[in-house]
Design a protein around this motif. Structure first.
Motif, PDB file in Angstrom:
ATOM      1  N   VAL A 115       0.864  -1.174   0.000  1.00 50.67           N
ATOM      2  CA  VAL A 115       0.000   0.000   0.000  1.00 50.67           C
ATOM      3  C   VAL A 115       0.900   1.223   0.000  1.00 50.67           C
ATOM      4  CG1 VAL A 115      -1.755   1.276   1.274  1.00 50.67           C
ATOM      5  CG2 VAL A 115      -1.786  -1.213   1.291  1.00 50.67           C
ATOM      6  N   ASP A 116       0.794   2.034  -1.028  1.00 48.84           N
ATOM      7  CA  ASP A 116       1.581   3.262  -1.072  1.00 48.84           C
ATOM      8  C   ASP A 116       0.651   4.420  -1.387  1.00 48.84           C
ATOM      9  OD1 ASP A 116       3.489   5.186  -1.109  1.00 48.84           O
ATOM     10  OD2 ASP A 116       4.476   4.498  -2.939  1.00 48.84           O
ATOM     11  N   MET A 117       0.332   5.160  -0.349  1.00 48.23           N
ATOM     12  CA  MET A 117      -0.555   6.300  -0.511  1.00 48.23           C
ATOM     13  C   MET A 117       0.218   7.612  -0.411  1.00 48.23           C
ATOM     14  SD  MET A 117      -3.976   4.939   1.285  1.00 48.23           S
ATOM     15  CE  MET A 117      -4.925   6.146   0.432  1.00 48.23           C
ATOM     16  N   GLY A 118       1.554   7.504  -0.372  1.00 49.56           N
ATOM     17  CA  GLY A 118       2.378   8.698  -0.335  1.00 49.56           C
ATOM     18  C   GLY A 118       2.622   9.257   1.051  1.00 49.56           C
ATOM     19  N   ASN A 119       2.105   8.605   2.078  1.00 54.43           N
ATOM     20  CA  ASN A 119       2.257   9.083   3.445  1.00 54.43           C
ATOM     21  C   ASN A 119       2.388   7.863   4.350  1.00 54.43           C
ATOM     22  OD1 ASN A 119       1.642   9.891   6.132  1.00 54.43           O
ATOM     23  ND2 ASN A 119       0.541  11.675   5.368  1.00 54.43           N
ATOM     24  N   PRO A 120       3.436   7.791   5.181  1.00 48.34           N
ATOM     25  CA  PRO A 120       3.613   6.612   6.036  1.00 48.34           C
ATOM     26  C   PRO A 120       2.420   6.350   6.959  1.00 48.34           C
ATOM     27  CG  PRO A 120       5.553   8.016   6.140  1.00 48.34           C
ATOM     28  CD  PRO A 120       4.524   8.750   5.341  1.00 48.34           C
ATOM     29  N   PHE A 121       1.815   7.408   7.482  1.00 49.07           N
ATOM     30  CA  PHE A 121       0.650   7.247   8.355  1.00 49.07           C
ATOM     31  C   PHE A 121      -0.494   6.562   7.609  1.00 49.07           C
ATOM     32  CE2 PHE A 121      -3.481   8.994   9.688  1.00 49.07           C
ATOM     33  CZ  PHE A 121      -3.532   8.503  10.983  1.00 49.07           C
ATOM     34  N   LEU A 122      -0.805   7.050   6.421  1.00 48.57           N
ATOM     35  CA  LEU A 122      -1.881   6.448   5.629  1.00 48.57           C
ATOM     36  C   LEU A 122      -1.522   5.037   5.186  1.00 48.57           C
ATOM     37  CD1 LEU A 122      -2.995   9.466   3.421  1.00 48.57           C
ATOM     38  CD2 LEU A 122      -4.191   8.480   5.373  1.00 48.57           C
ATOM     39  N   ASN A 123      -0.258   4.821   4.818  1.00 51.75           N
ATOM     40  CA  ASN A 123       0.179   3.484   4.411  1.00 51.75           C
ATOM     41  C   ASN A 123      -0.054   2.468   5.525  1.00 51.75           C
ATOM     42  OD1 ASN A 123       1.045   4.627   2.024  1.00 51.75           O
ATOM     43  ND2 ASN A 123       3.209   4.552   2.545  1.00 51.75           N
ATOM     44  N   LEU A 124       0.381   2.803   6.740  1.00 49.34           N
ATOM     45  CA  LEU A 124       0.226   1.886   7.872  1.00 49.34           C
ATOM     46  C   LEU A 124      -1.243   1.670   8.226  1.00 49.34           C
ATOM     47  CD1 LEU A 124       3.104   3.132  10.188  1.00 49.34           C
ATOM     48  CD2 LEU A 124       2.941   0.901   9.086  1.00 49.34           C
ATOM     49  N   THR A 125      -2.021   2.736   8.203  1.00 46.07           N
ATOM     50  CA  THR A 125      -3.428   2.639   8.577  1.00 46.07           C
ATOM     51  C   THR A 125      -4.211   1.782   7.589  1.00 46.07           C
ATOM     52  OG1 THR A 125      -3.285   4.811   9.626  1.00 46.07           O
ATOM     53  CG2 THR A 125      -5.479   3.988   9.136  1.00 46.07           C
ATOM     54  N   VAL A 126      -4.017   2.016   6.300  1.00 45.73           N
ATOM     55  CA  VAL A 126      -4.731   1.227   5.283  1.00 45.73           C
ATOM     56  C   VAL A 126      -4.251  -0.220   5.298  1.00 45.73           C
ATOM     57  CG1 VAL A 126      -5.104   0.950   2.799  1.00 45.73           C
ATOM     58  CG2 VAL A 126      -5.276   3.209   3.842  1.00 45.73           C
ATOM     59  N   TYR A 159       1.123   4.947  15.685  1.00 45.91           N
ATOM     60  CA  TYR A 159       2.124   5.619  14.853  1.00 45.91           C
ATOM     61  C   TYR A 159       2.193   7.111  15.200  1.00 45.91           C
ATOM     62  CZ  TYR A 159       4.508   7.517  10.777  1.00 45.91           C
ATOM     63  OH  TYR A 159       5.378   8.183   9.956  1.00 45.91           O
ATOM     64  N   GLY A 160       1.036   7.745  15.352  1.00 47.48           N
ATOM     65  CA  GLY A 160       1.011   9.162  15.704  1.00 47.48           C
ATOM     66  C   GLY A 160       1.657   9.430  17.052  1.00 47.48           C
ATOM     67  N   ILE A 161       1.362   8.584  18.025  1.00 50.78           N
ATOM     68  CA  ILE A 161       1.958   8.744  19.357  1.00 50.78           C
ATOM     69  C   ILE A 161       3.468   8.538  19.287  1.00 50.78           C
ATOM     70  CG2 ILE A 161       2.075   7.738  21.680  1.00 50.78           C
ATOM     71  CD1 ILE A 161      -0.966   7.188  21.386  1.00 50.78           C
ATOM     72  N   GLU A 162       3.887   7.557  18.499  1.00 51.41           N
ATOM     73  CA  GLU A 162       5.323   7.310  18.334  1.00 51.41           C
ATOM     74  C   GLU A 162       6.021   8.530  17.734  1.00 51.41           C
ATOM     75  OE1 GLU A 162       8.125   4.612  15.444  1.00 51.41           O
ATOM     76  OE2 GLU A 162       6.278   3.714  16.189  1.00 51.41           O
ATOM     77  N   ARG A 163       5.403   9.141  16.746  1.00 47.58           N
ATOM     78  CA  ARG A 163       5.991  10.324  16.114  1.00 47.58           C
ATOM     79  C   ARG A 163       6.044  11.503  17.086  1.00 47.58           C
ATOM     80  NH1 ARG A 163       8.657  10.142  11.468  1.00 47.58           N
ATOM     81  NH2 ARG A 163       7.864  12.184  10.987  1.00 47.58           N
ATOM     82  N   ILE A 164       5.014  11.653  17.905  1.00 50.28           N
ATOM     83  CA  ILE A 164       4.978  12.762  18.865  1.00 50.28           C
ATOM     84  C   ILE A 164       5.992  12.549  19.982  1.00 50.28           C
ATOM     85  CG2 ILE A 164       3.559  13.855  20.653  1.00 50.28           C
ATOM     86  CD1 ILE A 164       1.146  13.363  18.735  1.00 50.28           C
ATOM     87  N   ARG A 165       6.025  11.336  20.544  1.00 48.03           N
ATOM     88  CA  ARG A 165       6.917  11.055  21.668  1.00 48.03           C
ATOM     89  C   ARG A 165       8.362  10.853  21.239  1.00 48.03           C
ATOM     90  NH1 ARG A 165       6.249   6.384  24.479  1.00 48.03           N
ATOM     91  NH2 ARG A 165       7.379   7.331  26.193  1.00 48.03           N
ATOM     92  N   GLY A 166       8.565  10.420  20.009  1.00 48.44           N
ATOM     93  CA  GLY A 166       9.922  10.188  19.530  1.00 48.44           C
ATOM     94  C   GLY A 166      10.527   8.887  20.014  1.00 48.44           C
ATOM     95  N   ALA A 184     -11.028  -1.067  13.542  1.00 49.18           N
ATOM     96  CA  ALA A 184     -10.351  -1.126  14.841  1.00 49.18           C
ATOM     97  C   ALA A 184      -8.837  -1.195  14.653  1.00 49.18           C
ATOM     98  CB  ALA A 184     -10.841  -2.330  15.638  1.00 49.18           C
ATOM     99  N   GLY A 185      -8.390  -2.034  13.734  1.00 53.58           N
ATOM    100  CA  GLY A 185      -6.957  -2.150  13.468  1.00 53.58           C
ATOM    101  C   GLY A 185      -6.370  -0.869  12.909  1.00 53.58           C
ATOM    102  N   GLY A 186      -7.092  -0.239  11.993  1.00 57.30           N
ATOM    103  CA  GLY A 186      -6.620   1.017  11.413  1.00 57.30           C
ATOM    104  C   GLY A 186      -6.519   2.124  12.445  1.00 57.30           C
ATOM    105  N   VAL A 187      -7.525   2.228  13.308  1.00 52.94           N
ATOM    106  CA  VAL A 187      -7.497   3.248  14.365  1.00 52.94           C
ATOM    107  C   VAL A 187      -6.331   2.989  15.311  1.00 52.94           C
ATOM    108  CG1 VAL A 187      -8.712   4.107  16.417  1.00 52.94           C
ATOM    109  CG2 VAL A 187      -9.945   3.821  14.275  1.00 52.94           C
ATOM    110  N   TYR A 188      -6.151   1.727  15.698  1.00 50.53           N
ATOM    111  CA  TYR A 188      -5.072   1.401  16.636  1.00 50.53           C
ATOM    112  C   TYR A 188      -3.698   1.703  16.035  1.00 50.53           C
ATOM    113  CZ  TYR A 188      -1.695  -1.122  19.385  1.00 50.53           C
ATOM    114  OH  TYR A 188      -0.588  -1.427  20.121  1.00 50.53           O
ATOM    115  N   ILE A 189      -3.437   1.191  14.849  1.00 52.49           N
ATOM    116  CA  ILE A 189      -2.118   1.365  14.229  1.00 52.49           C
ATOM    117  C   ILE A 189      -1.855   2.839  13.927  1.00 52.49           C
ATOM    118  CG2 ILE A 189      -0.741   0.863  12.162  1.00 52.49           C
ATOM    119  CD1 ILE A 189      -0.869  -1.456  14.142  1.00 52.49           C
TER     120      ILE A 189
END
Length: 148
Positions: free
Chosen positions: A19-30, A89-96, A80-85
C-alpha cells in the motif's frame, strides 16, 4: 529399546499487501485495515461454518446472513486495526520513541473510540478504554519478549 522421532516445521502465513498512498501514516493505517479486516472476515467465516455444520443444513437465507456478517465483521475489525495502528504511529511520532507506552495509549484510545461509536454509556467507554490499553500493552510485552 525402540525409539522414534517426530520432526516438522511450522511456518506462519504471510500476507503481503503493498500500500503506497504517499504518506507513512496512511500506508500503515490502510495496511492495518486490510490485514486485520481479513482476520475479522476469517473469524466470521469460521463461526458461520461451525454453525452450519452444527445445524446440519444450509439455506439461501443462511448464506445471505453469513455474507452480510462477513462484511460487517471485516469492516469493524479493519476499522479497529486502522485506528489502533494509526494512533500508535502518531503517538510514536509525537513522543519520539517506540515502546509499550505507545501501545497502551493507542489501545486505550481505540477501546474508547470503538465503545463510543457503539453508543454505550460513559462508564462502559472508560472500562473499554482500560481493556484496550491493557490488551495492547500485554501484546507489546509478549511480542517484544519483555519477560526474559
Amino acid at each position: 529399546m525402540p525409539s522414534s522421532t517426530f520432526s516438522g516445521t511450522v511456518s506462519t502465513p504471510k500476507l503481503s499487501v503493498a500500500v503506497d498512498m504517499g504518506n507513512p501514516f496512511l500506508n500503515l493505517t490502510v495496511d492495518a485495515f486490510l490485514k486485520i479486516g481479513a482476520v475479522g472476515v476469517t473469524k466470521s467465516l469460521a463461526e458461520d461454518t461451525y454453525k452450519a455444520i452444527d445445524k446440519g443444513s444450509l439455506s439461501k437465507s443462511t448464506l445471505e446472513h453469513a455474507l452480510k456478517k462477513l462484511c460487517k465483521e471485516g469492516v469493524y475489525w479493519g476499522a479497529a486495526g486502522g485506528v489502533y495502528i494509526g494512533t500508535e504511529y502518531g503517538i510514536e511520532r509525537i513522543r519520539g520513541s517506540r515502546d509499550w507506552k505507545n501501545a497502551m495509549l493507542a489501545g486505550a484510545a481505540t477501546g474508547a473510540v470503538l465503545s463510543a461509536v457503539g453508543k454505550k454509556g460513559k462508564d462502559t467507554i472508560v472500562i473499554d478504554a482500560i481493556l484496550g490499553g491493557a490488551l495492547a500493552t500485554a501484546s507489546q510485552f509478549v511480542n517484544n519478549h519483555y519477560f526474559y
